[in-house]
Each structure stands twice: as structure tokens, then as C-alpha cells.
Design a protein around this motif. Structure first.
Motif, PDB file in Angstrom:
ATOM      1  N   TRP A  96       0.826  -1.206   0.000  1.00 28.35           N
ATOM      2  CA  TRP A  96       0.000   0.000   0.000  1.00 28.35           C
ATOM      3  C   TRP A  96       0.862   1.259   0.000  1.00 28.35           C
ATOM      4  O   TRP A  96       0.646   2.167  -0.798  1.00 28.35           O
ATOM      5  CB  TRP A  96      -0.939  -0.007   1.218  1.00 28.35           C
ATOM      6  CG  TRP A  96      -1.857   1.170   1.278  1.00 28.35           C
ATOM      7  CD1 TRP A  96      -3.094   1.262   0.712  1.00 28.35           C
ATOM      8  CD2 TRP A  96      -1.634   2.413   1.954  1.00 28.35           C
ATOM      9  NE1 TRP A  96      -3.635   2.500   0.979  1.00 28.35           N
ATOM     10  CE2 TRP A  96      -2.764   3.228   1.732  1.00 28.35           C
ATOM     11  CE3 TRP A  96      -0.578   2.926   2.705  1.00 28.35           C
ATOM     12  CZ2 TRP A  96      -2.869   4.511   2.250  1.00 28.35           C
ATOM     13  CZ3 TRP A  96      -0.691   4.211   3.221  1.00 28.35           C
ATOM     14  CH2 TRP A  96      -1.827   4.983   2.992  1.00 28.35           C
ATOM     15  N   ALA A  97       1.840   1.308   0.877  1.00 33.11           N
ATOM     16  CA  ALA A  97       2.692   2.495   0.986  1.00 33.11           C
ATOM     17  C   ALA A  97       3.579   2.676  -0.247  1.00 33.11           C
ATOM     18  O   ALA A  97       3.799   3.803  -0.693  1.00 33.11           O
ATOM     19  CB  ALA A  97       3.560   2.412   2.237  1.00 33.11           C
ATOM     20  N   ASP A  98       4.083   1.584  -0.799  1.00 29.97           N
ATOM     21  CA  ASP A  98       5.010   1.681  -1.918  1.00 29.97           C
ATOM     22  C   ASP A  98       4.345   2.016  -3.245  1.00 29.97           C
ATOM     23  O   ASP A  98       5.036   2.273  -4.227  1.00 29.97           O
ATOM     24  CB  ASP A  98       5.835   0.401  -2.043  1.00 29.97           C
ATOM     25  CG  ASP A  98       7.041   0.404  -1.127  1.00 29.97           C
ATOM     26  OD1 ASP A  98       7.109   1.277  -0.232  1.00 29.97           O
ATOM     27  OD2 ASP A  98       7.916  -0.448  -1.300  1.00 29.97           O
ATOM     28  N   ARG A  99       3.040   2.088  -3.292  1.00 34.37           N
ATOM     29  CA  ARG A  99       2.372   2.567  -4.506  1.00 34.37           C
ATOM     30  C   ARG A  99       2.511   4.086  -4.604  1.00 34.37           C
ATOM     31  O   ARG A  99       2.117   4.700  -5.561  1.00 34.37           O
ATOM     32  CB  ARG A  99       0.902   2.140  -4.509  1.00 34.37           C
ATOM     33  CG  ARG A  99       0.717   0.632  -4.650  1.00 34.37           C
ATOM     34  CD  ARG A  99       1.192   0.107  -6.002  1.00 34.37           C
ATOM     35  NE  ARG A  99       0.247   0.555  -7.015  1.00 34.37           N
ATOM     36  CZ  ARG A  99       0.587   1.007  -8.202  1.00 34.37           C
ATOM     37  NH1 ARG A  99       1.840   1.058  -8.571  1.00 34.37           N
ATOM     38  NH2 ARG A  99      -0.331   1.402  -9.049  1.00 34.37           N
ATOM     39  N   ARG A 100       3.114   4.699  -3.619  1.00 36.84           N
ATOM     40  CA  ARG A 100       3.514   6.108  -3.536  1.00 36.84           C
ATOM     41  C   ARG A 100       2.354   7.090  -3.433  1.00 36.84           C
ATOM     42  O   ARG A 100       2.370   7.956  -2.573  1.00 36.84           O
ATOM     43  CB  ARG A 100       4.453   6.480  -4.677  1.00 36.84           C
ATOM     44  CG  ARG A 100       5.763   5.718  -4.571  1.00 36.84           C
ATOM     45  CD  ARG A 100       6.888   6.397  -5.290  1.00 36.84           C
ATOM     46  NE  ARG A 100       8.109   5.634  -5.109  1.00 36.84           N
ATOM     47  CZ  ARG A 100       8.766   5.043  -6.088  1.00 36.84           C
ATOM     48  NH1 ARG A 100       8.364   5.171  -7.326  1.00 36.84           N
ATOM     49  NH2 ARG A 100       9.858   4.356  -5.823  1.00 36.84           N
ATOM     50  N   SER A 101       1.370   7.020  -4.299  1.00 32.85           N
ATOM     51  CA  SER A 101       0.265   7.985  -4.222  1.00 32.85           C
ATOM     52  C   SER A 101      -0.496   7.806  -2.913  1.00 32.85           C
ATOM     53  O   SER A 101      -1.018   8.771  -2.361  1.00 32.85           O
ATOM     54  CB  SER A 101      -0.674   7.839  -5.415  1.00 32.85           C
ATOM     55  OG  SER A 101      -1.255   6.548  -5.450  1.00 32.85           O
ATOM     56  N   THR A 102      -0.528   6.595  -2.401  1.00 38.15           N
ATOM     57  CA  THR A 102      -1.239   6.328  -1.151  1.00 38.15           C
ATOM     58  C   THR A 102      -0.521   6.962   0.038  1.00 38.15           C
ATOM     59  O   THR A 102      -1.152   7.578   0.898  1.00 38.15           O
ATOM     60  CB  THR A 102      -1.383   4.811  -0.945  1.00 38.15           C
ATOM     61  OG1 THR A 102      -0.099   4.199  -1.143  1.00 38.15           O
ATOM     62  CG2 THR A 102      -2.373   4.218  -1.931  1.00 38.15           C
ATOM     63  N   LEU A 103       0.805   6.838   0.070  1.00 45.08           N
ATOM     64  CA  LEU A 103       1.571   7.450   1.154  1.00 45.08           C
ATOM     65  C   LEU A 103       1.550   8.973   1.026  1.00 45.08           C
ATOM     66  O   LEU A 103       1.495   9.680   2.031  1.00 45.08           O
ATOM     67  CB  LEU A 103       3.006   6.921   1.167  1.00 45.08           C
ATOM     68  CG  LEU A 103       3.757   7.099   2.483  1.00 45.08           C
ATOM     69  CD1 LEU A 103       3.073   6.367   3.624  1.00 45.08           C
ATOM     70  CD2 LEU A 103       5.186   6.620   2.353  1.00 45.08           C
ATOM     71  N   ALA A 104       1.545   9.482  -0.215  1.00 50.25           N
ATOM     72  CA  ALA A 104       1.433  10.930  -0.426  1.00 50.25           C
ATOM     73  C   ALA A 104       0.082  11.427   0.086  1.00 50.25           C
ATOM     74  O   ALA A 104      -0.007  12.506   0.691  1.00 50.25           O
ATOM     75  CB  ALA A 104       1.601  11.266  -1.904  1.00 50.25           C
ATOM     76  N   TRP A 105      -0.963  10.636  -0.124  1.00 57.75           N
ATOM     77  CA  TRP A 105      -2.289  10.989   0.392  1.00 57.75           C
ATOM     78  C   TRP A 105      -2.252  11.041   1.921  1.00 57.75           C
ATOM     79  O   TRP A 105      -2.778  11.978   2.531  1.00 57.75           O
ATOM     80  CB  TRP A 105      -3.337   9.975  -0.084  1.00 57.75           C
ATOM     81  CG  TRP A 105      -4.644  10.116   0.619  1.00 57.75           C
ATOM     82  CD1 TRP A 105      -5.662  10.979   0.309  1.00 57.75           C
ATOM     83  CD2 TRP A 105      -5.066   9.398   1.786  1.00 57.75           C
ATOM     84  NE1 TRP A 105      -6.691  10.834   1.212  1.00 57.75           N
ATOM     85  CE2 TRP A 105      -6.356   9.875   2.130  1.00 57.75           C
ATOM     86  CE3 TRP A 105      -4.488   8.405   2.571  1.00 57.75           C
ATOM     87  CZ2 TRP A 105      -7.064   9.381   3.217  1.00 57.75           C
ATOM     88  CZ3 TRP A 105      -5.192   7.924   3.648  1.00 57.75           C
ATOM     89  CH2 TRP A 105      -6.461   8.407   3.967  1.00 57.75           C
ATOM     90  N   LEU A 106      -1.635  10.038   2.552  1.00 57.74           N
ATOM     91  CA  LEU A 106      -1.540  10.011   4.009  1.00 57.74           C
ATOM     92  C   LEU A 106      -0.768  11.223   4.521  1.00 57.74           C
ATOM     93  O   LEU A 106      -1.150  11.845   5.514  1.00 57.74           O
ATOM     94  CB  LEU A 106      -0.890   8.708   4.484  1.00 57.74           C
ATOM     95  CG  LEU A 106      -0.796   8.499   5.988  1.00 57.74           C
ATOM     96  CD1 LEU A 106      -2.175   8.499   6.639  1.00 57.74           C
ATOM     97  CD2 LEU A 106      -0.070   7.190   6.298  1.00 57.74           C
ATOM     98  N   ALA A 107       0.306  11.580   3.836  1.00 56.85           N
ATOM     99  CA  ALA A 107       1.077  12.771   4.222  1.00 56.85           C
ATOM    100  C   ALA A 107       0.214  14.022   4.115  1.00 56.85           C
ATOM    101  O   ALA A 107       0.265  14.908   4.978  1.00 56.85           O
ATOM    102  CB  ALA A 107       2.323  12.902   3.349  1.00 56.85           C
ATOM    103  N   LYS A 108      -0.600  14.091   3.082  1.00 58.22           N
ATOM    104  CA  LYS A 108      -1.468  15.262   2.884  1.00 58.22           C
ATOM    105  C   LYS A 108      -2.495  15.382   4.007  1.00 58.22           C
ATOM    106  O   LYS A 108      -2.667  16.454   4.586  1.00 58.22           O
ATOM    107  CB  LYS A 108      -2.175  15.177   1.535  1.00 58.22           C
ATOM    108  CG  LYS A 108      -3.062  16.369   1.236  1.00 58.22           C
ATOM    109  CD  LYS A 108      -3.723  16.240  -0.119  1.00 58.22           C
ATOM    110  CE  LYS A 108      -4.632  17.426  -0.364  1.00 58.22           C
ATOM    111  NZ  LYS A 108      -5.310  17.328  -1.670  1.00 58.22           N
TER     112      LYS A 108
END
Length: 164
Positions: A96-108
Motif C-alpha cells: 500500500w505504501a510503496d504505490r507512492r500515491s497512497t503514502l502521499a495521500w496520508l502525508a497530505k
């Protein structure tokens, strides 16, 4: 052996294997393409999902080997259920995290967008070379948030393996 000792030994094994799997086992192709998605021109969600899946498969095998060695050498009382649950939650959250957009969403949503861009050209104080151009670095906010997220779930995995 106490559950706390099992947790500690399992966490150390997973932590070491995580570092090896994320940096030595992962191919350059997987690292470059695992975050690809259809929202970015010229990228493919399918190619990104395949690269990410292969990365997480290699990573999970690496963790399984390290865990098996520690369990056998130290004669740790772990169960198949615990190992499957622990490695399963670790693999799913890593993907989940390594798909990048998901972790960027969490950061946002957590107010970490500026930190996420730290060390990249998108950050207002990005590193520069002598000519004033971008100077690439391994010390990015995205990398720090990625690793921190993975470490959280290494702890969850170790807790499941020690407790179940």
C-alpha cells in the motif's frame, strides 16, 4: 521464554531483513516503477502494480528467511498463524505504501506534505549543486516517511507473531 523476548527477537529479525529487502533485494526496475499509476502521463497502473508486487514478494521472502533462522536458532515459540498474520499485514501495508500515491495521500491528510517534499526539487529549500541546479540526495522526506510507516508495521507484525 517471555512474549516480550520473542517480540524483541522477531522485531530485530524483521527490521534487519526489511533493510536488506528494501535496499539490496529490490531491483532498480522495481524501485523505479512500483509507484506508477494512470494519474501520471506515460505511466501504467498495471506495470506499477506488478513491479510493486514483485518487490513485496522478494521482501517478504527475505523476511521469512531471516525470521525462520532466528526462530530455529533461538528456538522461539511462534505459531504458523502468528507468522502468517504478521508477514501478511506487513506485506499488505508495505505494498500500500510503496504505490507512492497512497503514502502521499496520508502525508497530505496528516499535514506532512511539505516534509514529504523535503530534499526534492518540489521543496522550496531543496539541495543544490555548485551551479545552482538540483543536487539529488537519499535524505528525502518521502523516504523518511516511507521507512517510518514500514517500521510501524514491522512492530505490528512482530507483536502479532509473538502474541498469536
Amino acid at each position: 521464554m517471555t512474549a516480550a523476548a520473542v517480540f524483541a527477537a522477531v522485531f530485530i529479525a524483521l527490521y534487519v531483513a526489511h533493510s536488506v529487502g528494501d535496499h539490496w533485494v529490490q531491483s532498480s526496475h522495481q524501485a523505479a516503477h512500483k509507484g506508477e499509476n494512470d494519474r501520471n502521463p506515460g505511466q501504467s497502473s498495471r506495470a506499477g502494480r506488478i513491479a510493486c508486487t514483485l518487490h513485496v514478494l522478494g521482501l517478504t521472502i527475505t523476511k521469512g528467511i531471516a525470521l525462520a533462522a532466528v526462530v530455529l536458532v533461538l528456538d522461539l515459540p511462534v505459531t504458523v498463524t502468528g507468522v502468517v498474520a504478521g508477514l501478511g499485514i506487513d506485506a499488505a501495508t508495505h505494498w500500500w505504501a510503496d504505490r507512492r500515491s497512497t503514502l502521499a495521500w496520508l502525508a497530505k491528510v496528516t499535514g506532512k506534505t511539505e516534509f514529504l517534499s523535503l530534499g526534492t526539487p518540489a521543496h522550496p529549500a531543496h539541495p543544490v549543486n555548485a551551479e545552482g541546479g538540483y543536487a539529488p540526495t537519499l535524505g528525502t522526506g518521502a523516504y523518511a516517511l516511507d521507512q517510518s510507516f514500514h517500521h510501524l508495521f514491522l512492530g505490528v507484525a512482530a507483536l502479532l507473531i509473538a502474541a498469536l
